[in-house]
Motif scaffolding. Structure first.
Motif, PDB file in Angstrom:
ATOM      1  N   GLU A   1       0.937  -0.998  -0.114  1.00 29.12           N
ATOM      2  CA  GLU A   1      -0.020  -0.087  -0.002  1.00 29.12           C
ATOM      3  C   GLU A   1       0.933   1.236   0.111  1.00 29.12           C
TER       4      GLU A   1
ATOM      5  N   LEU B   1       1.436   2.709  -3.436  1.00 31.32           N
ATOM      6  CA  LEU B   1       0.217   2.900  -4.202  1.00 31.32           C
ATOM      7  C   LEU B   1       0.394   4.221  -4.942  1.00 31.32           C
TER       8      LEU B   1
ATOM      9  N   SER C   1      -4.303   5.630  -7.764  1.00 27.07           N
ATOM     10  CA  SER C   1      -4.697   4.121  -7.509  1.00 27.07           C
ATOM     11  C   SER C   1      -5.606   4.477  -6.131  1.00 27.07           C
TER      12      SER C   1
END
Length: 158
Positions: free
Chosen positions: A149, A152, A156
């Protein structure tokens, strides 16, 4: 989605900026990386792409390709080349995630020559995570998800 904004559009890929990649790895080219045309051989790029992804997975997502129960298998890849690179160049490899699913992740990797603001190549590929023994799709674990994460891409994070 217009072609201009597509992640496969060469014009868009060539305009990628360093600041859109949250993780970087440096690579000093070797004489052996050059081919008969005196530029880095295409096959070397794929070694570089695997190196940055696996370095990140080991250091920041608590996944070891040689030891973890969960492993990533490449199911899709593509690369756009914009300018040749040659020994003795120093390269900056940039990594980000463009899509994070329950058991898959799509990466984008850009290769910049040191001090260059435009990439020489941009690649995308998708890992599907599977159980090491059964090779059946498996969900990305919490530690790996937290690490991924962090990569990202802004578009996104919807």
């Amino acid at each position: 989605m217009s072609e201009r904004h597509s992640s496969d559009d060469p014009k868009v890929l060539k305009e990628r900026e360093r600041n859109t990649f949250p993780f970087f790895l440096s690579y000093r080219t070797r004489w052996i990386d050059n081919d008969q045309y005196s530029h880095v051989n295409n096959s070397v790029y794929y070694h570089l792409f695997d190196s940055i992804v696996n370095t990140y997975l080991i250091q920041h997502a608590h996944l070891s390709p040689s030891q973890s129960r969960l492993i990533g298998l490449v199911v899709s890849s593509h690369c756009r080349f914009f300018s040749p690179l040659s020994f003795p160049a120093v390269l900056d490899l940039g990594l980000r995630v463009t899509k994070l699913g329950s058991s898959s992740v799509t990466y984008e990797i850009a290769i910049f020559e040191e001090n260059s603001r435009v990439p020489s190549a941009v690649r995308g590929y998708t890992h599907v995570f599977v159980d090491r023994d059964t090779r059946k799709s498996a969900p990305i674990g919490p530690d790996a998800r937290v690490g991924l994460e962090k990569l990202l891409a802004p578009s996104s994070r919807l």
